[in-house]
Design an enzyme around this catalytic site. Structure first.
Site, PDB file in Angstrom:
ATOM      1  N   LYS A   1       0.849  -1.196   0.000  1.00 44.12           N
ATOM      2  CA  LYS A   1       0.000   0.000   0.000  1.00 44.12           C
ATOM      3  C   LYS A   1       0.879   1.239   0.000  1.00 44.12           C
ATOM      4  O   LYS A   1       2.047   1.223   0.408  1.00 44.12           O
ATOM      5  CB  LYS A   1      -0.956   0.021   1.201  1.00 44.12           C
TER       6      LYS A   1
ATOM      7  N   ALA B   1       9.932  -0.021   4.683  1.00 40.49           N
ATOM      8  CA  ALA B   1       9.593   0.829   3.543  1.00 40.49           C
ATOM      9  C   ALA B   1       8.363   1.683   3.787  1.00 40.49           C
ATOM     10  O   ALA B   1       8.137   2.662   3.086  1.00 40.49           O
ATOM     11  CB  ALA B   1       9.366  -0.038   2.298  1.00 40.49           C
TER      12      ALA B   1
ATOM     13  N   SER C   1       2.373  -6.562   7.193  1.00 38.76           N
ATOM     14  CA  SER C   1       0.944  -6.563   7.505  1.00 38.76           C
ATOM     15  C   SER C   1       0.140  -7.208   6.385  1.00 38.76           C
ATOM     16  O   SER C   1      -0.838  -7.924   6.631  1.00 38.76           O
ATOM     17  CB  SER C   1       0.451  -5.130   7.729  1.00 38.76           C
TER      18      SER C   1
ATOM     19  N   ASP D   1      -2.211  -1.994  10.477  1.00 39.49           N
ATOM     20  CA  ASP D   1      -2.483  -1.960   9.045  1.00 39.49           C
ATOM     21  C   ASP D   1      -3.173  -3.226   8.540  1.00 39.49           C
ATOM     22  O   ASP D   1      -3.701  -3.237   7.420  1.00 39.49           O
ATOM     23  CB  ASP D   1      -1.178  -1.781   8.250  1.00 39.49           C
TER      24      ASP D   1
END
Length: 307
Positions: free
Chosen positions: A12, A101, A107, A140
């Site tokens: 994401k 990152a 997640s 997340d």
């Protein structure tokens, strides 16, 4: 069913990330828009009858070795404990998403593990049940189980689906990382950004944003302008992360030299920029990972569980 192969776990990007407060328990209240992209890890699940859970790393693409009990293994054990299931699994993980990152790689692995094992083990849990288990693993995880791009609030568990138009992005990850814990505990972190609204986010794009026909939030069900939306807000974590990892600023400068406006995603250290038109990217500095990605309208496993 004895195995599930080639199960994707997409990354994401945070279009913005505001910290609006800090709770008594130490967790931070945030607002963000999470967007799925087509850069994915891949998982394979082989059923075990003995109840054991283990993981094999496939492909050797890891820059930082994963712990034995990574989020995928922890997710499998949490699902086993929550349901009393006596089946086990051998998890094969092809790790392509970089660590540290801010792209939610771990997640996402956990979410795809919960959704995949719900099917492999024949548990029949609904999406909200899986999300509740996922929240115990990381803030997340419920987003990836939810399956849609989303306006996110709370510690990450309050999700309102939003529709985003197709777009392409350049994602740049320098070799350096930054500890999420150090970023959130930094005294200089801004924790009082004014609370925004999804209506204000949509108003930044002349053509509106869709929050679904029955959202009840008074948001126009129209196509939005992704370029305008990327002008909304900022990432409160970026100044702190950039002080810990100056390469973040170098990545943003590199994107600027190509005519693109970069922004850090999550707690970093990856940065991204909208790619308005196709172009041949120049050679990046040694050690950087550069990838062109497209956003996704929905998670590939959206239909693997019911609401």
């Amino acid at each position: 069913m004895k195995r599930l192969l080639d199960v994707p776990a997409p990354a994401k990007l945070n279009l913005f990330l505001h910290i609006t407060g800090r709770r008594a328990d130490g967790y931070h209240e945030l607002q963000s828009v999470f967007m799925l992209i087509d850069w994915c890890d891949t998982l394979h699940f082989d059923l075990r009858q003995d109840g054991a859970i283990d993981r094999e790393d496939i492909g050797g693409g890891l820059s930082i070795p994963l712990p034995t009990e990574d989020l995928a293994v922890r997710a499998a054990k949490a699902l086993q404990k929550a349901t009393g299931c006596r089946l086990g699994v051998r998890i094969g993980l092809e790790k392509r998403l970089p660590a540290e990152a801010g792209m939610g790689g771990g997640s996402s692995d956990a979410a795809s593990t919960l959704v995949g094992l719900n099917r492999l083990w024949g548990l029949g849990l609904r999406r909200q049940d899986l999300a509740a288990i996922g929240l115990q693993l990381g803030a997340d995880v419920p987003f990836f189980i939810g399956g849609h791009n989303a306006w996110v609030e709370g510690v990450g568990e309050k999700l309102l689906p939003v529709s985003l138009p197709p777009a392409r992005f350049v994602v740049v990850k320098p070799p350096g990382g930054a500890s999420t814990q150090r970023i959130f505990s930094a005294p200089e972190l801004k924790r009082d950004t004014k609370t925004a609204t999804i209506q204000g986010f949509a108003a930044n794009a002349a053509q509106g944003v869709s929050a679904g026909p029955e959202s009840g939030h008074g948001v126009k069900n129209e196509v939005l302008d992704i370029r305008k939306l990327l002008e909304f807000g900022h990432n409160d974590l970026q100044p702190v992360a950039q002080a810990l990892c100056p390469e973040i600023g170098q990545c943003i400068q590199w994107l600027a030299s190509l005519g693109m406006q970069g922004r850090m995603t999550g707690s970093g250290t990856a940065v991204f920029a909208h790619m308005a038109q196709a172009m041949d990217l120049p050679q990046a500095p040694q050690g950087w990972t550069v990838r062109t990605c497209a956003n996704m309208d929905a998670h590939p496993l959206l239909d693997w569980c019911t609401d």
